[in-house]
Design a protein around this motif. Structure first.
Motif, PDB file in Angstrom:
ATOM      1  N   VAL A   8       0.842  -1.209   0.000  1.00 38.76           N
ATOM      2  CA  VAL A   8       0.000   0.000   0.000  1.00 38.76           C
ATOM      3  C   VAL A   8       0.869   1.248   0.000  1.00 38.76           C
ATOM      4  N   LYS A   9       1.957   1.210   0.759  1.00 36.96           N
ATOM      5  CA  LYS A   9       2.881   2.337   0.861  1.00 36.96           C
ATOM      6  C   LYS A   9       3.447   2.706  -0.507  1.00 36.96           C
ATOM      7  N   TYR A  10       3.924   1.690  -1.238  1.00 37.43           N
ATOM      8  CA  TYR A  10       4.541   1.964  -2.534  1.00 37.43           C
ATOM      9  C   TYR A  10       3.502   2.318  -3.607  1.00 37.43           C
ATOM     10  N   ILE A  11       2.328   1.718  -3.501  1.00 30.38           N
ATOM     11  CA  ILE A  11       1.244   2.076  -4.427  1.00 30.38           C
ATOM     12  C   ILE A  11       0.862   3.542  -4.239  1.00 30.38           C
ATOM     13  N   PHE A  13       2.722   5.925  -2.975  1.00 32.61           N
ATOM     14  CA  PHE A  13       3.829   6.777  -3.434  1.00 32.61           C
ATOM     15  C   PHE A  13       3.808   6.927  -4.955  1.00 32.61           C
ATOM     16  N   ILE A  14       3.665   5.804  -5.664  1.00 26.59           N
ATOM     17  CA  ILE A  14       3.624   5.845  -7.136  1.00 26.59           C
ATOM     18  C   ILE A  14       2.405   6.622  -7.619  1.00 26.59           C
ATOM     19  N   PHE A  15       1.277   6.383  -6.942  1.00 26.59           N
ATOM     20  CA  PHE A  15       0.031   7.078  -7.294  1.00 26.59           C
ATOM     21  C   PHE A  15       0.206   8.589  -7.184  1.00 26.59           C
ATOM     22  N   ASN A  16       0.782   9.037  -6.088  1.00 22.58           N
ATOM     23  CA  ASN A  16       0.945  10.479  -5.882  1.00 22.58           C
ATOM     24  C   ASN A  16       2.009  11.082  -6.791  1.00 22.58           C
ATOM     25  N   THR A  17       2.992  10.288  -7.150  1.00 20.20           N
ATOM     26  CA  THR A  17       3.990  10.760  -8.109  1.00 20.20           C
ATOM     27  C   THR A  17       3.335  11.039  -9.454  1.00 20.20           C
ATOM     28  N   ILE A  18       2.459  10.108  -9.883  1.00 22.15           N
ATOM     29  CA  ILE A  18       1.741  10.292 -11.155  1.00 22.15           C
ATOM     30  C   ILE A  18       0.819  11.498 -11.085  1.00 22.15           C
ATOM     31  N   VAL A  19       0.107  11.643  -9.962  1.00 21.37           N
ATOM     32  CA  VAL A  19      -0.814  12.780  -9.792  1.00 21.37           C
ATOM     33  C   VAL A  19      -0.037  14.099  -9.785  1.00 21.37           C
ATOM     34  N   SER A  20       1.144  14.097  -9.164  1.00 25.10           N
ATOM     35  CA  SER A  20       1.980  15.304  -9.157  1.00 25.10           C
ATOM     36  C   SER A  20       2.369  15.708 -10.566  1.00 25.10           C
ATOM     37  N   VAL A  21       2.733  14.710 -11.371  1.00 24.09           N
ATOM     38  CA  VAL A  21       3.097  14.983 -12.770  1.00 24.09           C
ATOM     39  C   VAL A  21       1.898  15.560 -13.525  1.00 24.09           C
ATOM     40  N   LEU A  22       0.710  14.987 -13.287  1.00 24.96           N
ATOM     41  CA  LEU A  22      -0.510  15.502 -13.926  1.00 24.96           C
ATOM     42  C   LEU A  22      -0.796  16.941 -13.480  1.00 24.96           C
ATOM     43  N   GLY A  23      -0.562  17.205 -12.186  1.00 22.48           N
ATOM     44  CA  GLY A  23      -0.757  18.566 -11.671  1.00 22.48           C
ATOM     45  C   GLY A  23       0.193  19.551 -12.326  1.00 22.48           C
ATOM     46  N   ILE A  24       1.449  19.146 -12.513  1.00 21.91           N
ATOM     47  CA  ILE A  24       2.446  19.999 -13.164  1.00 21.91           C
ATOM     48  C   ILE A  24       2.053  20.254 -14.617  1.00 21.91           C
ATOM     49  N   LEU A  25       1.565  19.197 -15.297  1.00 20.20           N
ATOM     50  CA  LEU A  25       1.116  19.346 -16.684  1.00 20.20           C
ATOM     51  C   LEU A  25      -0.065  20.314 -16.778  1.00 20.20           C
ATOM     52  N   ALA A  26      -0.969  20.244 -15.784  1.00 22.16           N
ATOM     53  CA  ALA A  26      -2.113  21.167 -15.747  1.00 22.16           C
ATOM     54  C   ALA A  26      -1.640  22.608 -15.601  1.00 22.16           C
ATOM     55  N   ILE A  27      -0.620  22.810 -14.764  1.00 20.53           N
ATOM     56  CA  ILE A  27      -0.065  24.151 -14.577  1.00 20.53           C
ATOM     57  C   ILE A  27       0.561  24.657 -15.879  1.00 20.53           C
ATOM     58  N   VAL A  28       1.348  23.789 -16.524  1.00 21.43           N
ATOM     59  CA  VAL A  28       2.008  24.160 -17.781  1.00 21.43           C
ATOM     60  C   VAL A  28       0.966  24.484 -18.855  1.00 21.43           C
ATOM     61  N   LEU A 206     -10.399   9.920  -5.019  1.00 19.30           N
ATOM     62  CA  LEU A 206     -11.085   8.990  -4.116  1.00 19.30           C
ATOM     63  C   LEU A 206     -10.227   7.745  -3.882  1.00 19.30           C
ATOM     64  N   ILE A 207      -9.582   7.270  -4.945  1.00 18.68           N
ATOM     65  CA  ILE A 207      -8.679   6.118  -4.817  1.00 18.68           C
ATOM     66  C   ILE A 207      -7.511   6.464  -3.890  1.00 18.68           C
ATOM     67  N   GLY A 208      -6.941   7.659  -4.096  1.00 14.35           N
ATOM     68  CA  GLY A 208      -5.843   8.104  -3.235  1.00 14.35           C
ATOM     69  C   GLY A 208      -6.262   8.232  -1.787  1.00 14.35           C
ATOM     70  N   PHE A 209      -7.477   8.729  -1.558  1.00 10.62           N
ATOM     71  CA  PHE A 209      -7.994   8.884  -0.189  1.00 10.62           C
ATOM     72  C   PHE A 209      -8.123   7.522   0.489  1.00 10.62           C
ATOM     73  N   ILE A 210      -8.631   6.530  -0.233  1.00  5.05           N
ATOM     74  CA  ILE A 210      -8.809   5.186   0.333  1.00  5.05           C
ATOM     75  C   ILE A 210      -7.454   4.566   0.689  1.00  5.05           C
ATOM     76  N   PHE A 211      -6.489   4.663  -0.226  1.00  2.00           N
ATOM     77  CA  PHE A 211      -5.160   4.111   0.032  1.00  2.00           C
ATOM     78  C   PHE A 211      -4.483   4.817   1.207  1.00  2.00           C
TER      79      PHE A 211
END
Length: 228
Positions: A8-11, A13-28, A206-211
């Motif tokens: 769960v820990k690594y999932i 971490f990977i999940f939030n890394t992907i979301v961070s990249v999406l957030g950066i793309l949204a900013i760009v 919602l998936i991130g909140f559950i994890f």
């Protein structure tokens, strides 16, 4: 720590890394849109035109998502119950705000379009003195003329500013359409995209909140067991 908690820990971490990249793309993406829109200058003061609202909201949302995702990454790696629960709470608040906004956009479409139209009407009432004013700058940015059409100038026996026309204003075929309709259409298209993108983002959050809740609970139980 057991295998399930580590997974769960690594999932997370990977999940939030992907979301961070999406957030950066949204900013760009928001910055690129904002750059393409450009700024308007009125009496020596520079600012953004009304249609810049959507990219500014996108940049703001992307920044919030990056911050929350970074908090989630740190909480997962450090196995911090406090940081992970803080991440979950922030995510839940963001989720509720987004859900509320989307529901309002779906159920109050007419009111939203009226409010966008009122932006143009109020700008016209505040200043329609020809070239160099606020409305002239809006016309130049949106490629439109008058709140409804060029007739708004003509019925007041006023000459059309250059921003009203694609070329010479002597030819009626060169007149741009009204600003109200064009602005409402532009913002409505943006809101439609925002609604469905928001639904997708809510599902991801919602998936991130559950994890996050699972990880925090597992870490808390693990520390309790090792305390004895």
């Amino acid at each position: 720590m057991d295998c399930g908690t580590s997974l769960v820990k690594y999932i997370l971490f990977i999940f939030n890394t992907i979301v961070s990249v999406l957030g950066i793309l949204a900013i760009v993406y928001g910055v690129l849109i904002l750059k393409s829109i450009g700024t308007i200058e009125v009496n020596g003061q520079v600012g953004f035109p009304p249609q810049a609202l959507m990219p500014i909201v996108l940049i703001s949302l992307g920044s919030i998502v990056v911050f929350i995702s970074f908090l989630g990454c740190c909480g997962a790696i450090r196995e911090s119950v406090c940081m992970t629960m803080s991440y979950a709470v922030f995510l839940l608040i963001l989720l509720i705000l987004q859900l509320t906004l989307i529901v309002l956009l779906f159920t109050n479409k007419d009111k939203y379009e009226k409010a966008m139209g009122d932006v143009i009407d109020n700008a016209w009432k505040a200043d329609h003195q020809g070239e160099g004013g606020v409305f002239d700058a809006i016309q130049g940015s949106l490629h439109c003329c008058g709140p409804n059409s060029a007739a708004d100038y003509l019925i007041q026996a006023k000459s059309l500013p250059a921003s009203c026309c694609n070329g010479s204003c002597l030819l009626p075929t060169n007149y741009y359409p009204g600003c109200r309709g064009k602005f409402v259409e532009l913002m409505s298209a943006g809101s439609e995209t925002a609604k469905y993108a928001g639904i997708g983002l809510i599902a991801v959050e919602l998936i991130g909140f559950i994890f996050a809740c699972c990880l925090a609970n597992n870490v808390r139980n693990y520390k309790r067991r090792n305390a004895y």
